[in-house]
Design a protein around this motif. Sequence first.
Motif, short mmCIF file in Angstrom:
data_model
loop_
_atom_site.label_atom_id
_atom_site.label_comp_id
_atom_site.label_asym_id
_atom_site.label_seq_id
_atom_site.Cartn_x
_atom_site.Cartn_y
_atom_site.Cartn_z
N ARG A 58 -0.83 -4.50 -2.92
CA ARG A 58 -1.97 -3.25 -2.76
C ARG A 58 -3.08 -4.43 -2.01
O ARG A 58 -3.56 -5.66 -2.27
CB ARG A 58 -2.57 -3.08 -3.71
N HIS A 106 -4.17 -11.45 -7.98
CA HIS A 106 -4.89 -11.69 -6.45
C HIS A 106 -4.11 -13.67 -6.17
O HIS A 106 -4.20 -14.24 -7.06
CB HIS A 106 -6.04 -11.49 -7.03
N LYS A 124 -16.66 -9.11 -1.24
CA LYS A 124 -17.62 -8.22 -0.83
C LYS A 124 -18.53 -9.69 -0.99
O LYS A 124 -19.14 -10.62 -0.88
CB LYS A 124 -18.30 -7.47 -1.39
N TYR A 171 -17.27 -3.72 4.07
CA TYR A 171 -17.65 -4.01 1.92
C TYR A 171 -18.84 -3.96 1.89
O TYR A 171 -18.91 -3.75 0.29
CB TYR A 171 -16.67 -5.31 2.40
N ASP A 193 0.44 -0.94 0.06
CA ASP A 193 -0.16 -0.17 -0.17
C ASP A 193 0.75 1.37 0.05
O ASP A 193 0.51 2.42 0.68
CB ASP A 193 -0.90 0.46 1.27
N ASP A 212 -11.67 -5.61 -3.27
CA ASP A 212 -13.18 -5.44 -2.46
C ASP A 212 -14.36 -5.55 -2.95
O ASP A 212 -14.80 -6.15 -2.47
CB ASP A 212 -13.36 -3.93 -2.36
N ARG A 213 -14.23 -5.83 -4.09
CA ARG A 213 -15.46 -6.20 -5.26
C ARG A 213 -15.47 -8.10 -4.74
O ARG A 213 -16.47 -8.81 -4.82
CB ARG A 213 -15.70 -6.46 -6.51
N ARG A 258 -5.82 -3.02 -1.32
CA ARG A 258 -7.59 -2.47 -0.59
C ARG A 258 -7.52 -2.00 -2.95
O ARG A 258 -6.21 -1.34 -3.00
CB ARG A 258 -7.71 -1.58 -0.01
N SER A 259 -9.04 -2.29 -3.10
CA SER A 259 -8.95 -2.15 -4.38
C SER A 259 -10.30 -1.97 -4.37
O SER A 259 -10.77 -2.97 -4.09
CB SER A 259 -7.75 -2.08 -5.25
N GLU A 260 -10.07 -1.66 -5.38
CA GLU A 260 -12.32 -1.91 -6.20
C GLU A 260 -11.88 -3.26 -6.63
O GLU A 260 -13.61 -3.76 -6.12
CB GLU A 260 -12.33 -0.87 -7.34
N LYS A 261 -11.49 -3.53 -7.20
CA LYS A 261 -11.93 -5.47 -7.54
C LYS A 261 -11.50 -6.09 -6.31
O LYS A 261 -12.10 -6.93 -6.47
CB LYS A 261 -10.41 -5.68 -8.85
#
Length: 204
Positions: free
Chosen positions: A77, A62, A88, A111, A9, A84-85, A79-82
């Motif tokens: 990283r 990932h 979730k 999330y 990060d 987090d998806r 955290r990222s949009e992907k």
Amino acid sequence: MSEILLQIDGKEVHASEGMTLLESAQNAGISIPTLCHHEGLEPFGGCRICIVEVEVNGWAKHVVSCIYPAAENLIVRTRSEKIDRIRKMILELLLAHAPNSPDLLDLAHEYGADKDRFGKEGSFCIHCGLCVRYCDEIKRKYAVGFVDRGTRKEISFIPEIAAKECWDCKECFPLCPTEALQAAYVLTKSLISFSIAPESGSEE
């Protein structure tokens, strides 16, 4: 043991050779959610909630941070949009098994996971394996294990061993992120009690 320098990060993190990404992040004060990790147990990678993105030579992928080794110059990283998806979706699938688990609900709130997205399953178990691994690796009692496979997979106490070892132990209970372990315990205890109860009408 040699030292490794990586980036998590955007922060330079020093890690020791043999450490995982999860351990490296935790040592640096960087939080990564996990449900199946325990510092006293071998890495398991069962819940997948600790997934992160790593970049190697410009290529991103990932990985599950609790089993992925730290490496020199690795870019991570958490955290990222992907990411987090993905987390979730994992949470929504787990919540189908344990919709009232405080640990899962806390993560669901973070999330934005919908605990009612998927139909409810018959088991509280999310297959984190903490109870099984603790009993095997630390207690060396082998009193609890997995039964069945796939969607029917659940935990179960081994009655012959549980009758001797479990009633005065219960050290695995605080590890369980759901109510599955307690439910399995109560069921096993009732079965054992029934099996040793005197037959109706027999002389005492």
